[in-house]
Design a protein around this motif. Sequence first.
Motif, PDB file in Angstrom:
ATOM      1  N   THR A 194       0.869  -1.179   0.000  1.00  0.00           N
ATOM      2  CA  THR A 194       0.000   0.000   0.000  1.00  0.00           C
ATOM      3  C   THR A 194       0.904   1.226   0.000  1.00  0.00           C
ATOM      4  O   THR A 194       2.033   1.165   0.480  1.00  0.00           O
ATOM      5  N   GLY A 273       3.152  -2.377   4.126  1.00  0.00           N
ATOM      6  CA  GLY A 273       2.225  -1.260   4.340  1.00  0.00           C
ATOM      7  C   GLY A 273       3.021   0.031   4.414  1.00  0.00           C
ATOM      8  O   GLY A 273       3.654   0.309   5.426  1.00  0.00           O
ATOM      9  N   VAL A 274       3.028   0.765   3.321  1.00  0.00           N
ATOM     10  CA  VAL A 274       3.720   2.057   3.341  1.00  0.00           C
ATOM     11  C   VAL A 274       2.691   3.178   3.484  1.00  0.00           C
ATOM     12  O   VAL A 274       3.004   4.289   3.865  1.00  0.00           O
ATOM     13  N   VAL A 277      -2.316   5.344   6.346  1.00  0.00           N
ATOM     14  CA  VAL A 277      -3.764   5.089   6.407  1.00  0.00           C
ATOM     15  C   VAL A 277      -4.354   5.975   7.502  1.00  0.00           C
ATOM     16  O   VAL A 277      -3.822   6.015   8.619  1.00  0.00           O
ATOM     17  N   ALA A 278      -5.437   6.670   7.198  1.00  0.00           N
ATOM     18  CA  ALA A 278      -6.077   7.513   8.215  1.00  0.00           C
ATOM     19  C   ALA A 278      -6.545   6.627   9.369  1.00  0.00           C
ATOM     20  O   ALA A 278      -7.125   5.563   9.141  1.00  0.00           O
ATOM     21  N   ASP A 279      -6.243   7.049  10.588  1.00  0.00           N
ATOM     22  CA  ASP A 279      -6.640   6.244  11.736  1.00  0.00           C
ATOM     23  C   ASP A 279      -8.155   6.287  11.950  1.00  0.00           C
ATOM     24  O   ASP A 279      -8.730   5.348  12.493  1.00  0.00           O
ATOM     25  N   PRO A 305      -9.930   0.158  10.320  1.00  0.00           N
ATOM     26  CA  PRO A 305      -9.201  -1.086  10.584  1.00  0.00           C
ATOM     27  C   PRO A 305      -7.711  -0.882  10.327  1.00  0.00           C
ATOM     28  O   PRO A 305      -7.340  -0.084   9.467  1.00  0.00           O
ATOM     29  N   ILE A 307      -4.905  -2.228   8.552  1.00  0.00           N
ATOM     30  CA  ILE A 307      -4.767  -3.183   7.436  1.00  0.00           C
ATOM     31  C   ILE A 307      -3.556  -4.088   7.657  1.00  0.00           C
ATOM     32  O   ILE A 307      -3.639  -5.316   7.536  1.00  0.00           O
ATOM     33  N   LEU A 308      -2.439  -3.464   8.004  1.00  0.00           N
ATOM     34  CA  LEU A 308      -1.190  -4.213   8.171  1.00  0.00           C
ATOM     35  C   LEU A 308      -1.320  -5.236   9.306  1.00  0.00           C
ATOM     36  O   LEU A 308      -0.951  -6.409   9.140  1.00  0.00           O
ATOM     37  N   GLY A 322       6.246  -3.029   7.972  1.00  0.00           N
ATOM     38  CA  GLY A 322       5.514  -1.797   8.245  1.00  0.00           C
ATOM     39  C   GLY A 322       6.439  -0.603   8.215  1.00  0.00           C
ATOM     40  O   GLY A 322       7.666  -0.741   8.235  1.00  0.00           O
ATOM     41  N   PHE A 323       5.841   0.569   8.163  1.00  0.00           N
ATOM     42  CA  PHE A 323       6.585   1.824   8.234  1.00  0.00           C
ATOM     43  C   PHE A 323       6.166   2.557   9.495  1.00  0.00           C
ATOM     44  O   PHE A 323       5.006   2.474   9.899  1.00  0.00           O
ATOM     45  N   LYS A 337       5.839  -1.102  17.672  1.00  0.00           N
ATOM     46  CA  LYS A 337       4.926  -1.343  16.552  1.00  0.00           C
ATOM     47  C   LYS A 337       5.218  -2.700  15.915  1.00  0.00           C
ATOM     48  O   LYS A 337       4.319  -3.448  15.559  1.00  0.00           O
ATOM     49  N   LYS A 341       2.312  -5.499  16.044  1.00  0.00           N
ATOM     50  CA  LYS A 341       1.653  -5.904  14.795  1.00  0.00           C
ATOM     51  C   LYS A 341       2.212  -7.214  14.249  1.00  0.00           C
ATOM     52  O   LYS A 341       1.783  -7.668  13.185  1.00  0.00           O
TER      53      LYS A 341
HETATM   54  O1  C5P Z   1       0.279   2.297  13.909  1.00  0.00           O
HETATM   55  P1  C5P Z   1       0.768   3.141  12.792  1.00  0.00           P
HETATM   56  O2  C5P Z   1      -0.317   3.800  12.004  1.00  0.00           O
HETATM   57  O3  C5P Z   1       1.828   4.115  13.165  1.00  0.00           O
HETATM   58  O4  C5P Z   1       1.484   2.066  11.855  1.00  0.00           O
HETATM   59  C1  C5P Z   1       2.036   2.416  10.637  1.00  0.00           C
HETATM   60  C2  C5P Z   1       2.118   1.199   9.778  1.00  0.00           C
HETATM   61  O5  C5P Z   1       0.870   0.484   9.783  1.00  0.00           O
HETATM   62  C3  C5P Z   1       2.356   1.563   8.348  1.00  0.00           C
HETATM   63  O6  C5P Z   1       3.084   0.481   7.787  1.00  0.00           O
HETATM   64  C4  C5P Z   1       0.952   1.658   7.777  1.00  0.00           C
HETATM   65  O7  C5P Z   1       0.919   1.423   6.383  1.00  0.00           O
HETATM   66  C5  C5P Z   1       0.215   0.572   8.532  1.00  0.00           C
HETATM   67  N1  C5P Z   1      -1.202   0.876   8.809  1.00  0.00           N
HETATM   68  C6  C5P Z   1      -2.210   0.168   8.188  1.00  0.00           C
HETATM   69  N2  C5P Z   1      -3.522   0.439   8.474  1.00  0.00           N
HETATM   70  C7  C5P Z   1      -3.846   1.397   9.349  1.00  0.00           C
HETATM   71  C8  C5P Z   1      -2.828   2.130  10.001  1.00  0.00           C
HETATM   72  C9  C5P Z   1      -1.520   1.855   9.682  1.00  0.00           C
HETATM   73  O8  C5P Z   1      -1.926  -0.694   7.359  1.00  0.00           O
HETATM   74  N3  C5P Z   1      -5.115   1.648   9.602  1.00  0.00           N
END
Ligand code: C5P
Length: 394
Positions: A194, A273-274, A277-279, A305, A307-308, A322-323, A337, A341
């Motif tokens: 992503t 997962g780069v 993603v909006a929390d 949700p 995703i990662l 993850g990033f 993290k 995760k």
């Molecule tokens: O927990 P945080 O948002 O800091 O984690 C960042 C990592 O998790 C990134 O790799 C991001 O792509 C992934 N992520 C995700 N889905 C979310 C939030 C973060 O895949 N809702």
Amino acid sequence: MNPLTGKRIVLGITGGVAAYKAAELTRLLVKAGAMVDVVMTEAGTRFVGPATFQALSGRPVWARIWDDRMSSGMAHIDLTRGADALLVAPATADFIARLAHGFADDLLSTLALARDCPLLVAPAMNRQMWENPATVRNIARLRADGVAILGPAAGEQACGEVGEGRMLEAAEIADDLAIHLAPKILAGKRVLMTAGPTFEPLDPVRGITNTSSGKMGFALARAFAEAGARVTLVAGPVSLSTPRGVVRHDVQAALDMRQAVMEHLPGQDIFVGVAAVADYRPAQSVAHKIKKSAAALTLELAPNPDILAEVAARPDAPLCVGFAAESRNLAEYAEAKRVAKNLALVVGNLVQDGLGGDTNAVTLFDATGAHPLPPADKAEVARAIVAYLAGLLA
Ligand code: C5P
């Protein structure tokens, strides 16, 4: 390192109007650190003069077999001896026909025969010439001989017609050559990624997003493709062109991103997962534009949700990366993290100046500890991450 750095490329230019794009191509190859020897056919010199290529490559330009400047008197062999690739761009229908039949009646066609390096050809011609059964036959023969055919693209042609046959853009050809020359350390591996921000709609014209540019994710997708992986990129809204060889799916909101990821997950070896993603997303989706009023407006947000984390928690999870972009306590947050995760690797960086720059200083966190990478542009950082991941997979 850019796969073109330190490489010796013989660039053949034949007689097509797309020769003007070869000037830009020469500049890009030189900028990437390649040494470029330009060889022109007689017809090629009619479109752009040798002086242009001499200035851009910083090296002599060659056009004749009998050339006293070559000390051995063997220009037809010396130029491709030790070369990493012979790239012909533009390649006319006529030159392609001569290549397919093994003619050696000028310097460039002779070099194409007398070589032990890969040959890449970027066709450039009118759409009827491209569709002609003779050209179709010649291209099929070249492919069967192991020649890489780059493009052609479809679109408006110099002759005014629209169709397939126009030469790829210089940057696309340089990318294809880089991909061709890069070590295939992830050959046959499948990578799902992503990248970019997400856009969480408030109403039909507004939404919540962030400043992620997508540059790091797109650079990584490109580096994976270079390494020989089959890359699927699920991208939030960004204004970036798709790296060569990457299959891209555009999405807007986190829920769409999640759905696209789950759809493409089966059979993947690596998930990265780069995306930023909006929390949270607006709890209600509103079908019509929210009207202005004097009263305060309170928005209710629902969590998105992760995703990662969801991918990494699956029993059939691929290797998950993850990033973590943090403004402080990078090592502590990134490692937390990674563990929370259940990730093989977290790429952490400190963000002081916001997202979206062209360079990056990252540290890799895995089960063996923290591994800082030298600060570099995002393309180089991406290649270093891919090299590290290839090591983890092996
Ligand atoms: O927990 P945080 O948002 O800091 O984690 C960042 C990592 O998790 C990134 O790799 C991001 O792509 C992934 N992520 C995700 N889905 C979310 C939030 C973060 O895949 N809702």
